[in-house]
Design a protein around this motif. Structure first.
Motif, short mmCIF file in Angstrom:
data_model
loop_
_atom_site.label_atom_id
_atom_site.label_comp_id
_atom_site.label_asym_id
_atom_site.label_seq_id
_atom_site.Cartn_x
_atom_site.Cartn_y
_atom_site.Cartn_z
N GLU A 171 42.01 -35.42 1.01
CA GLU A 171 40.97 -36.55 1.18
C GLU A 171 39.75 -35.80 1.13
N SER A 172 39.48 -34.55 0.88
CA SER A 172 38.14 -34.16 0.88
C SER A 172 37.77 -33.24 -0.03
N ARG A 173 36.61 -32.96 -0.32
CA ARG A 173 35.99 -32.20 -1.56
C ARG A 173 35.23 -31.19 -1.04
N THR A 174 34.94 -30.87 0.22
CA THR A 174 34.24 -29.75 0.60
C THR A 174 34.78 -29.34 2.19
N TRP A 175 34.60 -27.96 2.28
CA TRP A 175 35.36 -27.50 3.77
C TRP A 175 34.71 -28.16 4.74
N PRO A 176 33.57 -28.48 5.00
CA PRO A 176 32.90 -29.28 5.96
C PRO A 176 33.51 -30.63 6.06
N GLU A 177 33.58 -31.30 4.98
CA GLU A 177 34.48 -32.64 5.22
C GLU A 177 35.72 -32.51 5.70
N VAL A 178 36.52 -31.30 5.49
CA VAL A 178 37.79 -31.20 6.07
C VAL A 178 37.69 -30.93 7.62
N GLN A 179 36.41 -30.09 7.84
CA GLN A 179 36.51 -29.89 9.43
C GLN A 179 36.08 -31.04 9.99
N GLY A 180 35.20 -31.99 9.38
CA GLY A 180 34.98 -33.36 10.07
C GLY A 180 36.17 -34.20 10.10
N LYS A 181 37.05 -34.07 9.29
CA LYS A 181 38.31 -35.17 9.47
C LYS A 181 39.06 -34.66 10.62
N LEU A 182 39.11 -33.27 10.73
CA LEU A 182 39.88 -32.77 11.94
C LEU A 182 39.20 -32.67 13.15
N GLY A 183 37.93 -33.08 13.21
CA GLY A 183 37.44 -33.02 14.51
C GLY A 183 36.86 -31.54 14.90
N LEU A 184 36.55 -30.68 13.99
CA LEU A 184 36.20 -29.27 14.32
C LEU A 184 34.94 -28.95 13.79
N SER A 185 34.32 -28.02 14.37
CA SER A 185 33.08 -27.41 13.95
C SER A 185 32.84 -27.06 12.67
N GLN A 186 31.82 -27.12 11.84
CA GLN A 186 31.64 -26.97 10.64
C GLN A 186 31.03 -25.95 10.21
N HIS A 187 30.89 -24.95 11.42
CA HIS A 187 30.42 -23.50 11.19
C HIS A 187 31.28 -22.74 10.44
N HIS A 188 30.82 -21.50 9.81
CA HIS A 188 31.67 -20.87 8.83
C HIS A 188 32.91 -20.23 9.41
N ARG A 189 32.79 -19.58 10.70
CA ARG A 189 33.84 -18.87 11.21
C ARG A 189 34.89 -20.15 11.39
N PRO A 190 34.83 -21.40 12.05
CA PRO A 190 35.88 -22.17 12.15
C PRO A 190 36.39 -22.48 10.93
N GLN A 191 35.29 -22.70 9.82
CA GLN A 191 35.95 -23.04 8.51
C GLN A 191 36.94 -22.06 7.92
N ARG A 192 36.61 -20.66 8.13
CA ARG A 192 37.49 -19.76 7.85
C ARG A 192 38.96 -19.74 8.22
N ARG A 193 38.85 -20.19 9.74
CA ARG A 193 40.13 -20.43 10.27
C ARG A 193 41.17 -21.37 9.74
N THR A 194 40.24 -22.70 9.39
CA THR A 194 41.10 -23.71 8.64
C THR A 194 41.54 -23.14 7.26
N GLN A 195 40.79 -22.53 6.68
CA GLN A 195 41.05 -21.86 5.17
C GLN A 195 42.23 -20.86 5.23
N GLU A 196 42.47 -20.14 6.49
CA GLU A 196 43.53 -19.25 6.66
C GLU A 196 44.79 -20.02 7.11
N ALA A 197 44.61 -21.21 7.80
CA ALA A 197 45.88 -22.05 8.09
C ALA A 197 46.39 -22.66 6.95
N ALA A 198 45.53 -23.04 5.79
CA ALA A 198 45.88 -23.75 4.74
C ALA A 198 46.52 -22.55 3.87
N GLU A 199 46.30 -21.28 3.60
CA GLU A 199 46.79 -20.18 2.91
C GLU A 199 48.09 -20.36 3.41
N ARG A 200 48.39 -20.24 4.98
CA ARG A 200 49.70 -19.74 5.36
C ARG A 200 50.62 -20.95 5.16
#
Length: 293
Positions: free
Chosen positions: A86-115
């Protein structure tokens, strides 16, 4: 600064004892069950030495063992998959998950998506301006036309010189040359020619030499030394040549196949890097009161 806790150690112990999963324990405390919240509860449980062996991680969740930065994200696969779809950018993904939109939390979300093997090809760059802008029509629809080649010649020559840092000037009054360009050996007079074929005429119009009734007294002649220095030749198939007058002296027409060595792509390959700037030797400071050696 960390947010103040809204629950006590006793409430945490009670919530953990009566819950079947970390998600349930988090909700018993009235907290958001995403991201850092569960990681923080795990850390406090470890601090209090509470028994959490009966708690189950969520199905398909990436395990997390400590609340330290950089630890894997504890999130349900379906929740993450839906947020990404439902998102087009990683900050938008973070916002839907209620997470911080800084670089490091985004990286953790990306790693989870890869796994989880989630397709993230629809997600653009990490910043808010990463999504492409919808294209609007522009009022230029004409394709290149051969009859406009002669009009583009001087502009193409100017571009070639300017891209390399050589300033270009245009004579205010009619002159034998079309441009004056700076060079490593001073100013050079440039005559621009264009052609649609492998040959190009390099003659000039000379008054008083014509014999044809249609041209009157105007004829063709060659450029003399002192009138120009170089020819810039631009062809319909986007080839460019820079030929000194001395190399074509006395000719009215050139076969460009014989002048491949003057083609600009070959000239660029022959250009050598300038010598490095001389380094000034630093002199050692003389201590006050000392005598020079």
């Amino acid at each position: 600064m960390a947010r103040p806790r809204t629950w006590s150690d006793e409430q945490l112990a009670h919530a953990l004892a009566g819950a079947a999963s970390w998600t349930e324990a988090t909700r018993r405390l009235g907290l958001n069950p995403y991201g850092k919240t569960i990681a923080r509860l795990r850390g406090h449980a470890l601090r209090l030495n509470l028994d959490v062996s009966h708690l189950k991680s969520r199905v398909g969740a990436v395990p997390i063992t400590s609340p330290q930065p950089g630890s894997p994200l504890d999130i349900e696969e379906q929740v993450l998959r839906q947020a990404i779809q439902e998102s087009r950018t990683w900050p938008e993904v973070q916002g839907k998950l209620g997470l911080s939109q800084h670089h490091r939390p985004q990286r953790r979300t990306q790693e989870a998506a890869e796994r989880f093997g989630i397709d993230t090809s629809g997600i653009f760059r990490q910043d808010w301006n990463g999504a492409p802008v919808q294209a609007l029509p522009v009022p230029f629809f004409r394709p290149p036309a051969p009859e406009n080649l002669s009009k583009a010649g001087a502009a193409m020559a100017t571009t070639w010189f300017m891209e390399r840092g050589y300033m270009v000037s245009v004579p205010l009054e009619p002159a034998r040359y079309d441009l004056i360009a700076e060079s490593d050996e001073g100013l050079k007079r440039i005559q621009v020619k264009t052609t649609r074929a492998h040959t190009v005429g390099i003659g000039r119009t000379v008054y008083g030499t014509g014999t044809s009734p249609s041209t009157g007294r105007y004829g063709r002649g060659v450029y003399a030394p002192g009138e120009i220095d170089l020819f810039f030749i631009y062809t319909w198939d986007r080839r460019s040549y820079l030929i000194p007058l001395e190399a074509v002296q006395g000719q009215m027409t050139l076969n460009l196949q014989k002048y491949e060595s003057y083609r600009l792509s070959h000239l660029d390959e022959r250009v050598q890097a300038p010598p490095p700037a001389r380094q000034r030797k630093s002199r050692a400071r003389r201590q006050p009161g000392s005598m020079p050696g």
